[in-house]
Write a protein that holds these residues in place. Structure first.
Motif, short mmCIF file in Angstrom:
data_model
loop_
_atom_site.label_atom_id
_atom_site.label_comp_id
_atom_site.label_asym_id
_atom_site.label_seq_id
_atom_site.Cartn_x
_atom_site.Cartn_y
_atom_site.Cartn_z
N UNK A 57 -73.16 9.53 28.92
CA UNK A 57 -72.27 10.70 28.91
C UNK A 57 -70.89 10.35 28.37
N UNK A 58 -70.30 11.31 27.68
CA UNK A 58 -68.93 11.14 27.17
C UNK A 58 -67.97 11.74 28.19
N UNK A 59 -67.18 10.89 28.83
CA UNK A 59 -66.23 11.31 29.84
C UNK A 59 -64.84 10.90 29.39
N UNK A 60 -63.93 11.86 29.34
CA UNK A 60 -62.62 11.62 28.73
C UNK A 60 -61.50 12.04 29.68
N UNK A 61 -60.58 11.14 30.01
CA UNK A 61 -59.42 11.56 30.81
C UNK A 61 -58.51 12.45 29.97
N UNK A 62 -58.18 13.63 30.49
CA UNK A 62 -57.32 14.54 29.73
C UNK A 62 -56.60 15.49 30.67
N UNK A 63 -55.29 15.49 30.59
CA UNK A 63 -54.45 16.44 31.31
C UNK A 63 -54.06 17.52 30.30
N UNK A 64 -54.39 18.78 30.58
CA UNK A 64 -54.15 19.83 29.59
C UNK A 64 -52.68 20.12 29.37
N UNK A 65 -51.79 19.54 30.18
CA UNK A 65 -50.36 19.73 29.94
C UNK A 65 -49.82 18.69 28.95
N UNK A 66 -50.67 17.78 28.49
CA UNK A 66 -50.26 16.73 27.57
C UNK A 66 -50.84 16.96 26.18
N UNK A 67 -50.01 17.32 25.21
CA UNK A 67 -50.48 17.51 23.84
C UNK A 67 -51.08 16.23 23.29
N UNK A 68 -50.51 15.11 23.67
CA UNK A 68 -50.99 13.82 23.18
C UNK A 68 -52.42 13.56 23.67
N UNK A 69 -52.67 13.82 24.95
CA UNK A 69 -54.01 13.59 25.49
C UNK A 69 -55.03 14.56 24.89
N UNK A 70 -54.63 15.79 24.66
CA UNK A 70 -55.52 16.76 24.04
C UNK A 70 -55.89 16.30 22.63
N UNK A 71 -54.90 15.89 21.86
CA UNK A 71 -55.16 15.42 20.50
C UNK A 71 -56.07 14.21 20.51
#
Length: 254
Positions: A57-71
């Motif tokens: 499975x592809x599991x990715x840490x991402x906080x939607x308030x961070x443009x950098x993490x989204x990118x």
């Protein structure tokens, strides 16, 4: 196998009761390849446990308030998959203090947080996803009736859901020429981690059950089926819409 050969991202799985997890199970059962994001290590542990039986499975840490993490998330998906067929946006949050009492008392900061996480995050995801989505792509966001009617204690979250639904329409207009559809599902009240922060949620759920024409609670499996339809090619002519999955509660006068 409605989703065979399709690859997509689900944002918002917190635990096994999450609407996002109910949706994910239906997508997986219909042949989709699904990548998951998680907000922090605590929720990441839950997601890893839920996906333990999946192959790589592809599991990715991402906080939607961070443009950098989204990118970074979409750059990773581009490297691994090359393209993306669908996105499920099931993220909403407002500080607990803003989900009780009167909307009149909402602070500027609580208003900002609720809109950033619950509404703007959809636009942010679409911005980064657009380069790797194309003809036949589909995006579905989760909404609630509180975006169109006053629901006690829903307060700033209702205003944020109204913003989310308006965003769905504008994004549908922008992404339609790319061949990408954008819709929303407005589900009845379901007991989730997010719902637990709403004061009087149990009463809200009982009122829904007693007044909805089908006289029953909405469950995550029903939302999963509806989302599956909206993401599949069967809904290829539908965009910019809000589909109610609430046992008919939204048609009632009170």
């Amino acid at each position: 196998m409605l989703m065979k050969g399709k690859r997509g991202l689900v944002v918002g799985v917190a635990n096994k009761w999450s609407i996002a997890w109910g949706i994910s199970q239906r997508l997986l059962a219909e042949g989709a390849e699904v990548a998951f994001t998680y907000q922090n290590d605590r929720l990441g542990k839950n997601v890893r446990e839920l996906t333990a039986d999946l192959k790589d499975p592809i599991l990715i840490p991402m906080d939607v308030t961070s443009d950098k993490q989204i990118l970074m998330t979409f750059e990773l998906l581009k490297r691994v998959w090359g393209h993306l067929d669908f996105i499920v946006h099931a993220v909403a949050y407002a500080p607990r203090a803003a989900l009780e009492g009167q909307f009149l008392a909402t602070s500027r900061e609580d208003f900002r947080i609720a809109h950033d996480i619950s509404a703007y995050s959809l636009a942010a995801l679409c911005q980064s996803a657009a380069p790797i989505m194309g003809e036949g792509g589909a995006i579905v966001a989760m909404s609630y009736l509180g975006g169109t009617r006053v629901v006690p204690n829903y307060n700033v979250m209702g205003v944020a859901k109204a913003s989310l639904e308006a965003s769905v329409r504008y994004l549908a207009a922008d992404m339609g020429p790319m061949g990408v559809r954008v819709n929303a599902i407005s589900a009845g009240p379901i007991k989730t981690l997010a719902a637990s922060g709403i004061s009087g949620f149990g009463g809200m759920q009982r009122h829904h059950r007693n007044r909805a024409p089908l006289r029953k609670d909405t469950d995550a499996a029903e939302v999963g089926d509806a989302t599956l339809f909206m993401l599949s090619d069967m809904a290829r002519g539908i965009t910019g819409q809000v589909l109610y999955v609430d046992g008919g509660f939204s048609i009632m006068g009170d």
